[in-house]
Design an enzyme around this catalytic site. Structure first.
Site, PDB file in Angstrom:
ATOM      1  N   GLU A   1      64.071 -31.547  -3.252  1.00  0.00           N
ATOM      2  CA  GLU A   1      62.906 -32.291  -3.752  1.00  0.00           C
ATOM      3  C   GLU A   1      63.129 -32.762  -5.188  1.00  0.00           C
ATOM      4  OE1 GLU A   1      59.775 -29.239  -1.617  1.00  0.00           O
ATOM      5  OE2 GLU A   1      59.455 -29.859  -3.678  1.00  0.00           O
TER       6      GLU A   1
ATOM      7  N   CYS B   1      61.535 -34.456 -12.490  1.00  0.00           N
ATOM      8  CA  CYS B   1      61.929 -33.060 -12.366  1.00  0.00           C
ATOM      9  C   CYS B   1      62.971 -32.976 -11.251  1.00  0.00           C
ATOM     10  CB  CYS B   1      60.688 -32.235 -12.034  1.00  0.00           C
ATOM     11  SG  CYS B   1      61.055 -30.504 -11.748  1.00  0.00           S
TER      12      CYS B   1
ATOM     13  N   CYS C   1      66.916 -20.620  -3.828  1.00  0.00           N
ATOM     14  CA  CYS C   1      67.051 -19.993  -5.145  1.00  0.00           C
ATOM     15  C   CYS C   1      67.077 -18.484  -4.979  1.00  0.00           C
ATOM     16  CB  CYS C   1      65.865 -20.406  -6.025  1.00  0.00           C
ATOM     17  SG  CYS C   1      65.946 -19.709  -7.673  1.00  0.00           S
TER      18      CYS C   1
ATOM     19  N   CYS D   1      61.390 -15.343  -7.608  1.00  0.00           N
ATOM     20  CA  CYS D   1      60.057 -15.268  -8.220  1.00  0.00           C
ATOM     21  C   CYS D   1      59.062 -15.245  -7.061  1.00  0.00           C
ATOM     22  CB  CYS D   1      59.799 -16.482  -9.097  1.00  0.00           C
ATOM     23  SG  CYS D   1      61.080 -16.716 -10.326  1.00  0.00           S
TER      24      CYS D   1
ATOM     25  N   CYS E   1      56.570 -18.262  -6.023  1.00  0.00           N
ATOM     26  CA  CYS E   1      57.148 -19.597  -5.899  1.00  0.00           C
ATOM     27  C   CYS E   1      57.597 -19.875  -4.478  1.00  0.00           C
ATOM     28  CB  CYS E   1      58.332 -19.678  -6.857  1.00  0.00           C
ATOM     29  SG  CYS E   1      59.522 -20.962  -6.503  1.00  0.00           S
TER      30      CYS E   1
ATOM     31  N   SER F   1      60.754 -19.453 -18.459  1.00  0.00           N
ATOM     32  CA  SER F   1      59.676 -19.045 -17.551  1.00  0.00           C
ATOM     33  C   SER F   1      59.356 -17.591 -17.851  1.00  0.00           C
ATOM     34  CB  SER F   1      60.135 -19.168 -16.092  1.00  0.00           C
ATOM     35  OG  SER F   1      60.415 -20.501 -15.802  1.00  0.00           O
TER      36      SER F   1
ATOM     37  N   CYS G   1      56.516 -26.136  -6.844  1.00  0.00           N
ATOM     38  CA  CYS G   1      57.941 -26.289  -6.630  1.00  0.00           C
ATOM     39  C   CYS G   1      58.363 -25.759  -5.263  1.00  0.00           C
ATOM     40  CB  CYS G   1      58.593 -25.571  -7.799  1.00  0.00           C
ATOM     41  SG  CYS G   1      60.097 -24.765  -7.578  1.00  0.00           S
TER      42      CYS G   1
END
Ligand code: SF4
Length: 356
Positions: free
Chosen positions: A100, A113, A120, A124, A127, A226, A347
């Site tokens: 994305e 972005c 990932c 987190c 997310c 973050s 995200c």
């Protein structure tokens, strides 16, 4: 046939090279720097996407280019346009992976972005992207192609230029460090996108050793951290990476980063209801930031709920009290405007609808 990410039929994508790489390649092929620069400008100024169309090159140079490189393909799967002019792009790479990119409209310009990894591993738990493990890092050409694709969209719509880039999409940029740095060198290049380093921001979850590497880079892009919680107990609940690089290690790295660069650091803080949004956490945050206050800037972000995570957004009054407390203690902060809240703006949310 096994897919090779770098080479297709023995060729690599021309967008994998920064200007230095291209000039070195040209030198090795006895192509003058005069023509190397023309190739570069054909790619990024004129946005030409086939070598035979580069009419200012000699035929033998076109042939050498054709034998060595190809133009990679990035398929547009879905575009979501929000009423606030945020546009989200779902893109398919050559190995069918989905990524994305998000285009945001600001008073100061257009910012994009970009994604740097497929999935990932930072984990987190607030997310959508963190719910899918990392499959691989993106290559330089796959990150640059996102910028080219979004600029192409703008060219057709409004002819505005991308003015800012934030490396804050899916993935941990410092876990794909070399490719991300090369990407930055291309967007910053004055004969390519010419996006000034002050208009480029890289956001990390806090890989302390890489923060120090980043401080020594020639491109002085902005750094965002973050943070999301003011103590290790809460932060480790939100972000597994905090068990590897706890707050003490990150702040030691940030102090050194500030000493080397004299640049400010932006702290991202997602406001989650009854988790990190009370005045107790506000006070802890003030105490944590106090030693580097002069260089700190806090972004308070209303949490965009992701169904699977169970977290909820802080109430308006909690966010306002938190903001007031920080401001009263002279911490520079801003309540970030949301982008695309009625599209899948958190995200990884758009991508996660396609991956089951
Ligand atoms: S917030 Fe960023 S670093 Fe954390 S899991 Fe999501 S994509 Fe990875």
């Amino acid at each position: 046939m096994e897919w090779s990410l770098i080479k297709v039929n023995g060729k690599q994508s021309i967008y994998n090279l920064n200007r230095k790489d291209l000039f070195e390649w040209a030198k090795a092929k006895s192509i003058s720097s005069f023509y190397a620069l023309k190739i570069w400008e054909n790619l990024y100024r004129k946005k030409i996407t086939s070598f035979p169309e580069m009419s200012d090159l000699k035929l033998d140079i076109i042939n050498i280019l054709d034998q060595s490189f190809y133009f990679n393909h990035l398929e547009l799967v879905e575009v979501q346009e929000s009423s606030d002019d945020t546009v989200k792009f779902l893109l398919k790479l050559e190995d069918e992976s989905l990524i994305e990119s998000v285009l945001m409209d600001h008073k100061f310009g257009k910012s994009v972005c970009v994604t740097t990894q497929i999935g990932c591993n930072i984990g987190c738990n607030f997310c959508a992207s963190g719910l899918k493990p990392k499959m691989r890092d993106l290559e330089v050409y796959e990150i640059i192609s996102q910028i080219l694709r979004v600029q192409d969209y703008l060219d057709k719509k409004t002819k505005e230029k991308i003015t800012h880039v934030v490396v804050m999409g899916i993935g941990e940029p410092f876990d794909n460090y070399d490719n991300v740095m090369k990407f930055l060198s291309i967007i910053n290049d004055d004969r390519a996108f010419a996006i000034g380093s002050r208009h480029i921001t890289v956001s990390t979850s806090g890989l302390s050793p890489k923060i120090l590497d980043f401080a020594k880079e020639d491109i002085r892009a902005n750094l965002a951290l973050s943070l999301h919680a003011p103590n290790n107990k809460l932060r480790s609940q939100l972000m597994r990476i905090n068990n590897v690089y706890p707050i003490e290690s990150i702040f030691a790295a940030l102090k050194e980063y500030i000493q080397i660069t004299n640049k400010r650091v932006t702290f991202e803080y997602i406001m989650i209801k009854d988790f990190n949004d009370s005045l107790k956490e506000a006070k802890e945050l003030v105490d944590l930031i106090e030693p580097i206050k002069k260089f700190a800037y806090v972004n308070l972000i209303p949490y965009n709920p992701v169904f699977e995570t169970g977290y909820e957004r802080s109430s308006e009054s909690s966010m306002n009290s938190f903001f007031d407390f920080l401001s009263k203690h002279k911490i520079r902060c801003v309540m970030r405007r949301e982008h695309g809240s009625h599209i899948d703006a958190a995200c990884g949310q758009l991508r996660s609808r396609y991956i089951k």
